[in-house]
Motif scaffolding. Structure first.
Motif, PDB file in Angstrom:
ATOM      1  N   PHE A 137      -2.950   8.867   9.442  1.00  0.00           N
ATOM      2  CA  PHE A 137      -1.886   9.662   8.833  1.00  0.00           C
ATOM      3  C   PHE A 137      -0.665   8.792   8.538  1.00  0.00           C
ATOM      4  N   ALA A 138      -0.308   8.675   7.233  1.00  0.00           N
ATOM      5  CA  ALA A 138       0.813   7.832   6.821  1.00  0.00           C
ATOM      6  C   ALA A 138       1.577   8.531   5.709  1.00  0.00           C
ATOM      7  N   LEU A 139       2.897   8.436   5.737  1.00  0.00           N
ATOM      8  CA  LEU A 139       3.718   9.200   4.787  1.00  0.00           C
ATOM      9  C   LEU A 139       5.137   8.663   4.758  1.00  0.00           C
ATOM     10  N   ASP A 140       5.947   9.251   3.865  1.00  0.00           N
ATOM     11  CA  ASP A 140       7.398   9.060   3.835  1.00  0.00           C
ATOM     12  C   ASP A 140       7.804   7.605   3.674  1.00  0.00           C
ATOM     13  N   ALA A 141       7.188   6.909   2.734  1.00  0.00           N
ATOM     14  CA  ALA A 141       7.559   5.519   2.506  1.00  0.00           C
ATOM     15  C   ALA A 141       8.874   5.429   1.748  1.00  0.00           C
ATOM     16  N   THR A 142       9.726   4.520   2.182  1.00  0.00           N
ATOM     17  CA  THR A 142      10.938   4.177   1.454  1.00  0.00           C
ATOM     18  C   THR A 142      10.973   2.675   1.272  1.00  0.00           C
ATOM     19  N   SER A 143      11.794   2.202   0.345  1.00  0.00           N
ATOM     20  CA  SER A 143      11.828   0.768   0.054  1.00  0.00           C
ATOM     21  C   SER A 143      13.270   0.326  -0.162  1.00  0.00           C
ATOM     22  N   PHE A 144      13.542  -0.934   0.169  1.00  0.00           N
ATOM     23  CA  PHE A 144      14.849  -1.511  -0.118  1.00  0.00           C
ATOM     24  C   PHE A 144      14.697  -3.008  -0.298  1.00  0.00           C
ATOM     25  N   VAL A 145      15.609  -3.591  -1.058  1.00  0.00           N
ATOM     26  CA  VAL A 145      15.619  -5.028  -1.295  1.00  0.00           C
ATOM     27  C   VAL A 145      16.813  -5.600  -0.555  1.00  0.00           C
ATOM     28  N   HIS A 146      16.552  -6.638   0.255  1.00  0.00           N
ATOM     29  CA  HIS A 146      17.614  -7.230   1.071  1.00  0.00           C
ATOM     30  C   HIS A 146      17.327  -8.712   1.258  1.00  0.00           C
ATOM     31  N   GLY A 147      18.326  -9.550   1.031  1.00  0.00           N
ATOM     32  CA  GLY A 147      18.140 -10.990   1.188  1.00  0.00           C
ATOM     33  C   GLY A 147      17.083 -11.562   0.262  1.00  0.00           C
ATOM     34  N   GLY A 148      16.923 -10.951  -0.902  1.00  0.00           N
ATOM     35  CA  GLY A 148      15.940 -11.426  -1.866  1.00  0.00           C
ATOM     36  C   GLY A 148      14.524 -10.975  -1.604  1.00  0.00           C
ATOM     37  N   HIS A 149      14.315 -10.127  -0.598  1.00  0.00           N
ATOM     38  CA  HIS A 149      12.978  -9.643  -0.265  1.00  0.00           C
ATOM     39  C   HIS A 149      12.936  -8.115  -0.351  1.00  0.00           C
ATOM     40  N   GLN A 150      11.811  -7.597  -0.810  1.00  0.00           N
ATOM     41  CA  GLN A 150      11.593  -6.158  -0.785  1.00  0.00           C
ATOM     42  C   GLN A 150      10.895  -5.780   0.516  1.00  0.00           C
ATOM     43  N   TYR A 151      11.361  -4.691   1.121  1.00  0.00           N
ATOM     44  CA  TYR A 151      10.771  -4.184   2.357  1.00  0.00           C
ATOM     45  C   TYR A 151      10.265  -2.765   2.127  1.00  0.00           C
ATOM     46  N   LEU A 152       9.265  -2.391   2.903  1.00  0.00           N
ATOM     47  CA  LEU A 152       8.786  -1.020   2.957  1.00  0.00           C
ATOM     48  C   LEU A 152       8.966  -0.520   4.377  1.00  0.00           C
ATOM     49  N   VAL A 153       9.484   0.691   4.509  1.00  0.00           N
ATOM     50  CA  VAL A 153       9.577   1.381   5.792  1.00  0.00           C
ATOM     51  C   VAL A 153       8.867   2.714   5.626  1.00  0.00           C
ATOM     52  N   TRP A 154       8.030   3.083   6.594  1.00  0.00           N
ATOM     53  CA  TRP A 154       7.255   4.303   6.453  1.00  0.00           C
ATOM     54  C   TRP A 154       6.924   4.879   7.826  1.00  0.00           C
ATOM     55  N   ILE A 169       7.870  -1.139   9.596  1.00  0.00           N
ATOM     56  CA  ILE A 169       8.488  -1.922   8.523  1.00  0.00           C
ATOM     57  C   ILE A 169       7.599  -3.112   8.211  1.00  0.00           C
ATOM     58  N   ALA A 170       7.606  -3.535   6.939  1.00  0.00           N
ATOM     59  CA  ALA A 170       6.914  -4.752   6.526  1.00  0.00           C
ATOM     60  C   ALA A 170       7.620  -5.305   5.293  1.00  0.00           C
ATOM     61  N   ARG A 171       7.521  -6.613   5.101  1.00  0.00           N
ATOM     62  CA  ARG A 171       7.988  -7.224   3.861  1.00  0.00           C
ATOM     63  C   ARG A 171       6.882  -7.097   2.824  1.00  0.00           C
ATOM     64  N   MET A 172       7.254  -7.039   1.553  1.00  0.00           N
ATOM     65  CA  MET A 172       6.284  -6.783   0.494  1.00  0.00           C
ATOM     66  C   MET A 172       6.045  -8.016  -0.365  1.00  0.00           C
ATOM     67  N   ALA A 173       4.788  -8.198  -0.794  1.00  0.00           N
ATOM     68  CA  ALA A 173       4.440  -9.248  -1.745  1.00  0.00           C
ATOM     69  C   ALA A 173       4.736  -8.796  -3.164  1.00  0.00           C
ATOM     70  N   ASN A 174       4.511  -7.533  -3.430  1.00  0.00           N
ATOM     71  CA  ASN A 174       4.905  -6.858  -4.674  1.00  0.00           C
ATOM     72  C   ASN A 174       5.097  -5.386  -4.324  1.00  0.00           C
ATOM     73  N   PRO A 175       5.553  -4.561  -5.242  1.00  0.00           N
ATOM     74  CA  PRO A 175       5.901  -3.181  -4.866  1.00  0.00           C
ATOM     75  C   PRO A 175       4.751  -2.299  -4.398  1.00  0.00           C
ATOM     76  N   TRP A 176       3.515  -2.782  -4.449  1.00  0.00           N
ATOM     77  CA  TRP A 176       2.403  -1.969  -3.940  1.00  0.00           C
ATOM     78  C   TRP A 176       1.549  -2.730  -2.919  1.00  0.00           C
ATOM     79  N   THR A 177       2.006  -3.906  -2.457  1.00  0.00           N
ATOM     80  CA  THR A 177       1.227  -4.720  -1.535  1.00  0.00           C
ATOM     81  C   THR A 177       2.130  -5.282  -0.444  1.00  0.00           C
ATOM     82  N   LEU A 178       1.725  -5.126   0.815  1.00  0.00           N
ATOM     83  CA  LEU A 178       2.487  -5.697   1.914  1.00  0.00           C
ATOM     84  C   LEU A 178       2.189  -7.190   2.046  1.00  0.00           C
ATOM     85  N   ALA A 179       3.231  -7.944   2.401  1.00  0.00           N
ATOM     86  CA  ALA A 179       3.070  -9.386   2.614  1.00  0.00           C
ATOM     87  C   ALA A 179       2.970  -9.742   4.085  1.00  0.00           C
ATOM     88  N   THR A 180       3.385  -8.827   4.955  1.00  0.00           N
ATOM     89  CA  THR A 180       3.375  -9.080   6.398  1.00  0.00           C
ATOM     90  C   THR A 180       2.745  -7.893   7.114  1.00  0.00           C
TER      91      THR A 180
END
Length: 345
Positions: A137-154, A169-180
């Motif tokens: 069960f996963a939901l309520d994703a939000t995103s923000f850009v900080h320090g030149g990196h996009q993050y996802l929190v969900w 939380i995770a850093r993103m490789a692109n807006p639909w893929t996690l990098a970490t």
């Protein structure tokens, strides 16, 4: 701007409100009461959003993982493109996934992309599910850009943790893929977070005055629903749980004195003068007939969020309504007129 916009609620019968201000316009989305589509509307003023035309940019699939219970869309602008994060499920019922857990729905996080200048008329492309590292069960994703990196929190359930959802939380490789890998920031642990349901959900991020404020909501979605807060220094490693301080008490709660109950699932925007604006939903009553999921009267509200001399938010209490609001389960069309397009199950 005073402590509230000229008219509240800003949008009737739209829970989980998300507002983005871009090029002098406010873009609004939220959960549609039938949970079958993603909608957008736009206005130059927050108080004009209720009368603004609403556009459906995506509808649920007939079957499969994106066919039921479309929840909590958010619109974001990243590298010149528009993105909507939303949750969807393959069915409309929950399962007991972990020892001691209540029934949990089967949602996952998905992404839509639009590269046109106008997200209300441009083509939206389905970028599919975000792989968060495990299936639950996963939901309520939000995103923000900080320090030149996009993050996802969900919010997501972990089978090793009691309850329905924790915050990750995770850093993103692109807006639909996690990098970490996902990092847990919070789980339901305080008394106020476990009333009715063990929930941390609905995260939103505000970077201001050298700090990162991460709000979220906890408890069941009735009168006990309330907002919590995590705080980190702006220059800290946001992927390190030790960088974050969690408030033990909720920061924004129901206020019977003004008839506002269950405030939460917030987002942040700003006034034309640059003031921080808190956007959230709340109901005006506590007795709900039938399944609360299908009660449409969580209305979107907005008010200025002031800060004290130390730069701390002064959360205050929900503002009273200045617009008549429905109190029945009849669903209104975007123009405020009764609509028969949705029938409560």
């Amino acid at each position: 701007m005073t402590d509230q916009v000229a008219t509240n609620p800003i949008v009737l019968q739209r829970a989980d409100p998300h507002v983005l201000r871009h090029d002098g316009q406010y873009y609004f989305t939220g959960s549609y009461p039938a949970y079958d589509r993603v909608v957008l509307r736009r206005a130059a003023r927050l108080e004009d959003l209720q009368e603004a035309p609403e556009v459906t940019i995506w509808s649920r699939h007939e079957s499969g993982p994106q066919s039921h219970l479309i929840w909590a869309p958010e619109i974001h602008r990243v590298d010149g493109a528009w993105y909507v994060y939303y949750a969807a499920a393959p069915n409309d019922h929950g399962t007991a996934d972990a020892p001691g857990a209540h029934e949990t729905f089967n949602h996952r996080v998905f992404v839509l992309e639009c590269t046109a200048d106008d997200p209300l008329t441009g083509e939206w492309v389905d970028r599919g599910q975000v792989d968060t590292g495990w299936e639950s069960f996963a939901l309520d994703a939000t995103s923000f850009v900080h320090g030149g990196h996009q993050y996802l929190v969900w919010a997501q359930q972990h089978l090793a943790v009691r309850g329905h959802s924790n915050l990750y939380i995770a850093r993103m490789a692109n807006p639909w893929t996690l990098a970490t890998p996902a990092v847990e920031l919070s789980r339901p642990e305080h008394d106020w977070e476990v009333k009715g349901f063990w929930v941390n959900e609905g995260p939103s991020v505000l970077v201001r005055g050298g700090r990162v404020f991460l709000t979220y909501s906890g408890a069941a979605t009735g009168i006990d629903y309330a907002m919590g807060l995590l705080t980190a220094d702006e220059g800290a490693d946001l992927l390190d749980p030790a960088s974050w301080t969690k408030s033990a008490e909720p920061v924004f709660v129901s206020d019977p004195a003004v008839g506002q109950y269950g405030p939460g699932h917030n987002s942040f925007t700003e006034s034309p003068d640059g003031e921080t604006v808190l956007v959230y939903h709340a109901r005006t009553y506590t007795e709900i007939a039938g399944d609360p999921l299908w009660d449409p009267n969580r209305h979107a509200r907005a008010q200025v969020l002031p800060f004290d001399a130390d730069g701390d938010p002064v959360w205050g209490t929900p503002v009273p309504d200045t617009r008549p609001v429905p109190t029945s389960t009849e669903v209104l069309a975007p123009d405020g007129a009764p609509s028969m397009a949705f029938v409560t199950p």
